[in-house]
Design a protein around this motif. Structure first.
Motif, mmCIF file in Angstrom:
data_model
loop_
_atom_site.group_PDB
_atom_site.id
_atom_site.type_symbol
_atom_site.label_atom_id
_atom_site.label_comp_id
_atom_site.label_asym_id
_atom_site.label_seq_id
_atom_site.Cartn_x
_atom_site.Cartn_y
_atom_site.Cartn_z
ATOM 1 N N PHE A 143 0.830 -1.207 0.000
ATOM 2 C CA PHE A 143 0.000 0.000 0.000
ATOM 3 C C PHE A 143 0.868 1.264 0.000
ATOM 4 N N ILE A 144 1.949 1.226 0.766
ATOM 5 C CA ILE A 144 2.857 2.375 0.859
ATOM 6 C C ILE A 144 3.614 2.570 -0.452
ATOM 7 N N VAL A 145 4.165 1.474 -0.971
ATOM 8 C CA VAL A 145 4.943 1.538 -2.216
ATOM 9 C C VAL A 145 4.043 1.954 -3.381
ATOM 10 N N GLU A 146 2.824 1.438 -3.418
ATOM 11 C CA GLU A 146 1.909 1.792 -4.510
ATOM 12 C C GLU A 146 1.633 3.288 -4.503
ATOM 13 N N LYS A 147 1.366 3.836 -3.341
ATOM 14 C CA LYS A 147 1.071 5.272 -3.257
ATOM 15 C C LYS A 147 2.275 6.103 -3.703
ATOM 16 N N LYS A 148 3.466 5.718 -3.264
ATOM 17 C CA LYS A 148 4.681 6.458 -3.611
ATOM 18 C C LYS A 148 4.959 6.395 -5.110
ATOM 19 N N PHE A 149 4.927 5.195 -5.685
ATOM 20 C CA PHE A 149 5.262 5.061 -7.096
ATOM 21 C C PHE A 149 4.154 5.592 -8.005
ATOM 22 N N HIS A 150 2.909 5.516 -7.568
ATOM 23 C CA HIS A 150 1.824 6.083 -8.361
ATOM 24 C C HIS A 150 2.016 7.592 -8.490
ATOM 25 N N ALA A 151 2.330 8.243 -7.387
ATOM 26 C CA ALA A 151 2.574 9.690 -7.421
ATOM 27 C C ALA A 151 3.798 10.022 -8.268
ATOM 28 N N GLU A 152 4.821 9.180 -8.188
ATOM 29 C CA GLU A 152 6.038 9.422 -8.972
ATOM 30 C C GLU A 152 5.778 9.295 -10.472
ATOM 31 N N VAL A 153 5.012 8.288 -10.863
ATOM 32 C CA VAL A 153 4.686 8.116 -12.279
ATOM 33 C C VAL A 153 3.875 9.302 -12.781
#
Length: 167
Positions: A143-153
C-alpha cells in the motif's frame, strides 16, 4: 598532430540542458500499466494480510479455517469457521487456510508481472524493481509503495509530456 579531447565535454552555453527523459511506451500504455499495478498491489496486499492472519491462527492457536465438511468430534455438519489442526477437527470440506496460501502465491506472480511491465515502461533503475517486488512480501508495504510510485509516475508524466510520444 591531433589534439586530445577530454572524455567529458564541457556543456556549451547554447542551452543544451540535461538529457531528455524518455519512456518505454506511450502515455496510454504507461497509464494502463499503472492501473494494473495499482489493482494488483491492493489485491496482493490484502491477500498478504489475510495470509498473515491465517498464519497467526495456525501457528499461534493451532487452528485452520475450514468451509464445509463434518466435525470430527461430534459428527455434525460443519459450515464455516476455525477447527483444530492436529488432531484433525474437520473431515472433508475445504481447507481455506491452504487456499489462501495458494491464491496469494499465484497473485504474487501476477503482481511481479505488473511490476515488471511498469518498470520497463518507465525505464527506471533496477533498485526500483526490487522495491516494487518487496511490496508483495512485506505486510502493509504494498500500500505504501503503490502510493509512492503512483505519485512518482504521475509527476514524471506531467513533467515530461513529450517523452511518452513514441508513435
Amino acid at each position: 598532430m591531433i589534439e586530445p579531447k577530454p572524455a567529458v565535454q564541457p556543456s556549451s552555453s547554447t542551452g543544451a540542458g540535461p538529457k531528455k527523459r524518455r519512456f518505454g511506451g506511450t502515455q496510454a500504455q504507461i497509464r494502463s500499466a499503472l492501473k494494473f499495478y495499482k489493482v494488483m498491489a491492493y489485491l496482493t496486499g490484502a491477500m498478504l494480510l489475510l495470509l498473515c492472519a491465517e498464519l497467526v491462527a495456525r501457528y499461534g492457536f493451532g487452528q485452520y479455517l475450514f468451509a464445509g465438511g463434518t466435525n470430527a468430534v461430534t459428527g455434525q455438519p460443519f459450515a464455516f469457521g476455525f477447527a483444530d489442526a492436529e488432531p484433525k477437527g474437520v473431515l472433508g470440506g475445504v481447507n481455506l487456510s491452504v487456499t489462501v496460501l495458494i491464491v496469494h502465491g499465484w497473485m504474487y506472480v501476477v503482481y511481479l508481472m505488473s511490476n515488471f511491465r511498469l518498470w520497463t515502461l518507465m525505464r527506471w533503475p533496477f533498485v526500483k524493481l526490487i522495491l516494487l517486488a518487496l511490496g508483495g512480501v512485506v505486510p502493509f508495504l504494498s500500500f505504501i509503495v503503490e502510493k509512492k510510485f503512483h505519485a512518482e509516475v504521475e509527476a514524471e508524466l506531467a513533467a515530461n509530456p513529450e517523452a511518452a510520444s513514441r508513435y
